[in-house]
Write an enzyme that holds these catalytic residues in place. Structure first.
Site, short mmCIF file in Angstrom:
data_model
loop_
_atom_site.label_atom_id
_atom_site.label_comp_id
_atom_site.label_asym_id
_atom_site.label_seq_id
_atom_site.Cartn_x
_atom_site.Cartn_y
_atom_site.Cartn_z
N SER A 211 -12.99 3.10 -0.16
CA SER A 211 -12.46 4.20 0.06
C SER A 211 -11.75 4.86 -1.25
O SER A 211 -11.84 4.32 -2.27
CB SER A 211 -11.08 4.05 1.03
OG SER A 211 -9.92 3.30 0.46
N LYS A 212 -11.24 6.35 -1.03
CA LYS A 212 -10.90 6.91 -2.15
C LYS A 212 -9.81 6.14 -2.78
O LYS A 212 -9.59 6.08 -4.03
CB LYS A 212 -10.21 8.14 -1.91
CG LYS A 212 -11.32 9.25 -2.00
CD LYS A 212 -10.67 10.74 -2.01
CE LYS A 212 -11.95 11.65 -1.90
NZ LYS A 212 -11.28 13.18 -1.69
N ARG A 213 -8.71 5.62 -2.03
CA ARG A 213 -7.48 4.79 -2.45
C ARG A 213 -7.99 3.53 -3.38
O ARG A 213 -7.52 3.28 -4.20
CB ARG A 213 -6.59 4.39 -1.49
CG ARG A 213 -5.24 4.50 -1.80
CD ARG A 213 -4.27 3.69 -0.62
NE ARG A 213 -4.79 2.42 -0.36
CZ ARG A 213 -4.85 1.83 0.50
NH1 ARG A 213 -4.65 2.31 1.81
NH2 ARG A 213 -5.50 0.51 0.66
N ASP A 214 -9.23 2.87 -3.00
CA ASP A 214 -9.62 1.80 -3.87
C ASP A 214 -10.12 2.09 -4.92
O ASP A 214 -10.10 1.18 -5.74
CB ASP A 214 -10.27 0.91 -2.67
CG ASP A 214 -10.02 0.49 -1.34
OD1 ASP A 214 -8.71 0.36 -1.36
OD2 ASP A 214 -10.69 0.51 -0.45
#
Ligand code: GLU
Length: 472
Positions: free
Chosen positions: A238-241
Site C-alpha cells: 500500500s502507499k503507506r508501506d
C-alpha cells in the site's frame, strides 16, 4: 560492451513507485554487471492514461537514483509505423486476421460464456472470413490453439501454459492503434533485447508474447520475472508501506544510494550481507540469486540502511543537503561556512541520525545565532539547581586555555571531582542550554563545535531564560 541488451519499459500512467523502480534497478544492475546496454522505453500507447508529467516523474526518479540509460527514452507513440508494418506482416503471413465483431457482439459472447460457466474467450469466429475493407474491424493474432507453451524463465524455471487458454489477442484496435502485448514484442525484437526482466505480474503475458515473437520470425529473448513486493501484512504493497513515488523518498531525506541498496535486497540477496555500495551491487548482482517468493517491504530496514549510508557518505555532501533543509526551515546559512566546521558537525551528528532531516533537526542550533529552548527539554534538563550548575560550568569553561574535546573532557572530569556530581547532572543542563534540546550530539562535541565564545553566550542566555521561566 557485451551483447546484453535490457530495457526498462514503464507505462507513464502514474508516478514511479517502489515496484517499478525495483524492476528498473534490476535491469540496470544486470546491464551494468554484464557491460551491456540499458534502454529506456516509455510505453505510452494508452494515450488516455499516459501523461507527460508521469514521464517526467519517471525520468526524474531514475536520474535521482543514478540509473542512467544508454539508449532512449524511446516513446512507443512515435513508433507507430513500425507496429503497422508488423500488423501487415502478420496479416500477410496468415498469422493475424481481421475481426468484425462489434463490442456488443463480443459482450454477448462473453455473457454467454459466463452463463455457461466457461472462461470467456474469443471463439475465433472471424478467423476465416474474407476481408471486407468497408467494415470497421480490429486485427487479431491467430494464436496457437493446441498443445502447451513452455516459457523458460531465468527465475522461475520452465512455466507451462495451456495454449487452449490463450485468446486471439487484439493487436490493432479499430482505429488502427496497436495494443500492449504486440508493441512490447515489436519493440523488444526491433531493439534487440536479449533479456526481458520485469515484474511477475507480466508472467501471464509471456506465452502470448512468445507466440508473437515466433510468428514474426524473431528469436525469443530470455525472460526473468521478478517476485512481487508485499507490504508487512503480506498483501499488496500500500502507499503507506512504501508504494509511494520514489521522489517522495528524496523529500523524506533518504539517500539515493540507500534506496538503491534497499531495493536491491527486495528479492535479491548475497549471503547475509545487507550493506552494499552501488559498485558492489553491480559487481555481485546476478539473476540466479533472485528469489521466487514475494519480497516484503520493511520501512524500518530502509531507515536502518539509510543511517548506514549516511555514516559512510561524504560529510560535505551530506552537510550541504542538511543546509538546504535548514534554509528551507528559514535558517540563514552564511556563504562563509567552513568545511572544517561541516566535518565536525557531521561527525558529531551522523551516529545519531537516520535521515538528512533528522540530522538537520539535530544540528540546526549550531547554525542559529541564538538558541530557542524547548520547554519540554527544559523540564528535564533544568531540574534541581540549574543556575548553580550552569555557573560552575561557565566558570570552568571560561578559564580553559583551549576548547578541543580532550581539554573539555578533562574540564568536566575536574568539575565532577570538585562538585561530587555525576556527568549527567552537569552535562544535561549544559546541553539544554547550548542546544535547546534533550537529545544532541555529545556534550564535548557540542562545545567544540560552538567554540568558547558562543558556548558561554548560550549558557548565559539560558540563565536568563531560567530566571524568566521559573520551574513549577
Ligand atoms: N509497460 C509495462 C508496465 O509498465 C511493462 C512491460 C514489460 O516490461 O514488458 O507494466
Amino acid at each position: 560492451m557485451s551483447n546484453v541488451r535490457v530495457r526498462f519499459a514503464p507505462s507513464p500512467t502514474g508516478f514511479l513507485h517502489v515496484g517499478g523502480v525495483r524492476t528498473a534497478l534490476f535491469c540496470w544492475l544486470f546491464a551494468r554487471h554484464h557491460g551491456g546496454t540499458f534502454i529506456l522505453r516509455i510505453e505510452d500507447t494508452d494515450q488516455a492514461r499516459s501523461t507527460p508529467e508521469a514521464v517526467e516523474l519517471i525520468l526524474d526518479g531514475l536520474r535521482w537514483l543514478g540509473l542512467d540509460w544508454d539508449e532512449g527514452p524511446y516513446y512507443q507513440t512515435r513508433r507507430f509505423d513500425l507496429y503497422k508494418k508488423g500488423v501487415e506482416k502478420l496479416l500477410a503471413d496468415g498469422n493475424a486476421y481481421r475481426c468484425y465483431c462489434t463490442p456488443e457482439e463480443l459482450e454477448a459472447q462473453r455473457a454467454h460464456a459466463l452463463a455457461e460457466k466457461r472462461v470467456p474467450k474469443y471463439d475465433g469466429r472471424c478467423r476465416h472470413l474474407e476481408h471486407q475493407p468497408e467494415r470497421p474491424h480490429t486485427v487479431r493474432f491467430a494464436a496457437p490453439q493446441e498443445g502447451v507453451a513452455v516459457v523458460h524463465d531465468l527465475i522461475r524455471g520452465d512455466v507451462t501454459f495451456d495454449n487452449a487458454q490463450l485468446d486471439d489477442l487484439i493487436i490493432a484496435r479499430s482505429d488502427g492503434t496497436p495494443t500492449y502485448n504486440f508493441t512490447v514484442v515489436m519493440d523488444d525484437a526491433d531493439m534487440g533485447i536479449t533479456h526481458v526482466i520485469r515484474g511477475d505480474d507480466h508472467l501471464n503475458n509471456t506465452p502470448r508474447q512468445a507466440a508473437l515473437f515466433k510468428a514474426l520470425g524473431h528469436e525469443l529473448p530470455q525472460f526473468a520475472h521478478l517476485p512481487m513486493i508485499h507490504g508487512p501484512d503480506k498483501r499488496k504493497l500500500s502507499k503507506r508501506d512504501g508504494a509511494a513515488s520514489v521522489t517522495d523518498y528524496r523529500e523524506e531525506g533518504m539517500l539515493p544510494e540507500a534506496l538503491v541498496n534497499y531495493l536491491a535486497r527486495l528479492g535479491w540477496s548475497h549471503g547475509d550481507q545487507e550493506f552494499f555500495t552501488v559498485a558492489e551491487l553491480i559487481q555481485k548482482f546476478s539473476l540466479e540469486a533472485v528469489g521466487k517468493s514475494p519480497a516484503v517491504f520493511d520501512r524500518a530496514k530502509l531507515l536502518w540502511l539509510n543511517a548506514q549510508h549516511l555514516k559512510a557518505a561524504d560529510p560535505i555532501r551530506i552537510m550541504r543537503m542538511v543546509e538546504e533543509r535548514l534554509v528551507r526551515d528559514g535558517i540563514a546559512i552564511g556563504a562563509d561556512v567552513a568545511d572544517a566546521f561541516r566535518r565536525k558537525v557531521f561527525a558529531a551528528a551522523c551516529e545519531r541520525s537516520r535521515t538528512v532531516p533528522e540530522m538537520a533537526d539535530m544540528v540546526a542550533s549550531f547554525y542559529r545565532d541564538t538558541v530557542t529552548i524547548d520547554p519540554e527539554a527544559a523540564k528535564k534538563g533544568f531540574k534541581g539547581e540549574p543556575l548553580l550548575v550552569l555557573d560552575k560550568v561557565m566558570e570552568k569553561l571560561a578559564g580553559l586555555p583551549a576548547f578541543d574535546q580532550p581539554t573539555l573532557e578533562q574540564a568536566f572530569q575536574e568539575l565532577m571531582d570538585e562538585t561530587g556530581q555525576g556527568l549527567g547532572k552537569l552535562a544535561q543542563p549544559a546541553r539544554t542550554a547550548l542546544t535547546g534540546r534533550q537529545v544532541s550530539p555529545g556534550i564535548y562535541e557540542v562545545l567544540e563545535i560552538l567554540g568558547k565564545e558562543r558556548a558561554l553566550a548560550r549558557l548565559a542566555a539560558a540563565k536568563e531564560w531560567i530566571r524568566a521561566n521559573p520551574a513549577g
